[in-house]
Design a protein around this motif. Structure first.
Motif, PDB file in Angstrom:
ATOM      1  N   GLY A  68       3.162   1.998  80.538  1.00  0.00           N
ATOM      2  CA  GLY A  68       4.461   1.997  81.197  1.00  0.00           C
ATOM      3  C   GLY A  68       4.963   3.411  81.445  1.00  0.00           C
ATOM      4  N   LEU A  69       5.941   3.503  82.311  1.00  0.00           N
ATOM      5  CA  LEU A  69       6.511   4.801  82.658  1.00  0.00           C
ATOM      6  C   LEU A  69       7.117   5.485  81.434  1.00  0.00           C
ATOM      7  N   VAL A  70       7.792   4.735  80.594  1.00  0.00           N
ATOM      8  CA  VAL A  70       8.431   5.321  79.409  1.00  0.00           C
ATOM      9  C   VAL A  70       7.376   5.930  78.483  1.00  0.00           C
ATOM     10  N   GLY A  71       6.308   5.200  78.222  1.00  0.00           N
ATOM     11  CA  GLY A  71       5.239   5.707  77.366  1.00  0.00           C
ATOM     12  C   GLY A  71       4.509   6.883  77.986  1.00  0.00           C
ATOM     13  N   TYR A  72       4.279   6.814  79.297  1.00  0.00           N
ATOM     14  CA  TYR A  72       3.600   7.891  80.009  1.00  0.00           C
ATOM     15  C   TYR A  72       4.445   9.161  79.962  1.00  0.00           C
ATOM     16  N   ARG A  73       5.743   9.000  80.217  1.00  0.00           N
ATOM     17  CA  ARG A  73       6.651  10.150  80.170  1.00  0.00           C
ATOM     18  C   ARG A  73       6.689  10.744  78.765  1.00  0.00           C
ATOM     19  N   GLN A  74       6.772   9.897  77.752  1.00  0.00           N
ATOM     20  CA  GLN A  74       6.833  10.378  76.370  1.00  0.00           C
ATOM     21  C   GLN A  74       5.578  11.181  76.013  1.00  0.00           C
ATOM     22  N   ALA A  75       4.422  10.696  76.443  1.00  0.00           N
ATOM     23  CA  ALA A  75       3.165  11.407  76.173  1.00  0.00           C
ATOM     24  C   ALA A  75       3.166  12.783  76.835  1.00  0.00           C
ATOM     25  N   ARG A  76       3.646  12.873  78.075  1.00  0.00           N
ATOM     26  CA  ARG A  76       3.682  14.161  78.767  1.00  0.00           C
ATOM     27  C   ARG A  76       4.704  15.094  78.106  1.00  0.00           C
ATOM     28  N   GLU A  77       5.859  14.567  77.730  1.00  0.00           N
ATOM     29  CA  GLU A  77       6.859  15.397  77.051  1.00  0.00           C
ATOM     30  C   GLU A  77       6.311  15.931  75.737  1.00  0.00           C
ATOM     31  N   ASP A  78       5.609  15.081  74.987  1.00  0.00           N
ATOM     32  CA  ASP A  78       4.999  15.505  73.716  1.00  0.00           C
ATOM     33  C   ASP A  78       3.990  16.620  73.950  1.00  0.00           C
ATOM     34  N   GLU A  79       3.193  16.485  75.024  1.00  0.00           N
ATOM     35  CA  GLU A  79       2.209  17.522  75.339  1.00  0.00           C
ATOM     36  C   GLU A  79       2.891  18.865  75.601  1.00  0.00           C
ATOM     37  N   PHE A  80       3.967  18.867  76.371  1.00  0.00           N
ATOM     38  CA  PHE A  80       4.672  20.115  76.661  1.00  0.00           C
ATOM     39  C   PHE A  80       5.353  20.679  75.422  1.00  0.00           C
ATOM     40  N   ARG A  81       5.789  19.830  74.518  1.00  0.00           N
ATOM     41  CA  ARG A  81       6.410  20.286  73.279  1.00  0.00           C
ATOM     42  C   ARG A  81       5.368  20.966  72.374  1.00  0.00           C
ATOM     43  N   GLU A  82       4.185  20.376  72.299  1.00  0.00           N
ATOM     44  CA  GLU A  82       3.118  20.910  71.446  1.00  0.00           C
ATOM     45  C   GLU A  82       2.348  22.058  72.091  1.00  0.00           C
TER      46      GLU A  82
END
Length: 161
Positions: A68-82
């Motif tokens: 889903g979009l929410v999960g996809y967005r969360q994964a990308r945000e996590d990548e940019f945070r890390e």
């Protein structure tokens, strides 16, 4: 040359200038889907999360699983945070009617682990080969393969130093 498992290894060769020319041509491909994909990558690179839904479907799948979009967005945000210096660099782009094949290059310094490997701030370079399936102008499916071996080799080399 035969290795210990009995497989013959091919000698690595540097791509011909013709291959380099083809890569250059692929990256200059224009068209609605190529332009849409480049805009999606720009959205990621600018961390414009509010507009991610412009490019990604509500029910997007990733490697065969609906996230889903929410999960996809969360994964990308996590990548940019890390990975504070994360930047998606398109090296190959091959679109057709509803699919994009892309090779993305990365040169990054993840804070902790990357792909389960202890990178811990070391700079690593690798590529990701990705296929995107589009439906109604949005990414509906993503199939990704990351060159984990390249990261492993760089970690091993830096450990030897």
């Amino acid at each position: 040359m035969w290795n210990s498992s009995g497989w013959k290894r091919r000698k690595r060769t540097i791509p011909s200038s013709g291959f380099q020319q083809k890569l250059s041509e692929w990256n200059e491909i224009q068209g609605p889907l190529a332009d849409l994909y480049r805009s999606y990558i720009a959205c990621l690179n600018s961390e414009d999360w509010e507009n991610l839904g412009t490019y990604v479907d509500e029910n997007v799948g990733y490697n065969g699983q609906t996230v889903g979009l929410v999960g996809y967005r969360q994964a990308r945000e996590d990548e940019f945070r890390e990975i504070p210096d994360l930047h998606f660099d398109i090296s190959i782009l091959v679109p057709n009617e509803n699919t994009v094949a892309s090779r993305l290059d990365f040169n990054i310094s993840p804070r902790g682990e990357l792909l389960g490997l202890p990178v811990n701030g070391k700079r690593v370079s690798f590529s990701e080969n990705v296929f995107y399936e589009y439906e109604n102008g949005k990414i509906a499916g993503v199939w990704s393969i990351v060159d984990r071996a390249a990261v492993e080799a760089q970690i091993a080399k830096s450990s030897e130093a």
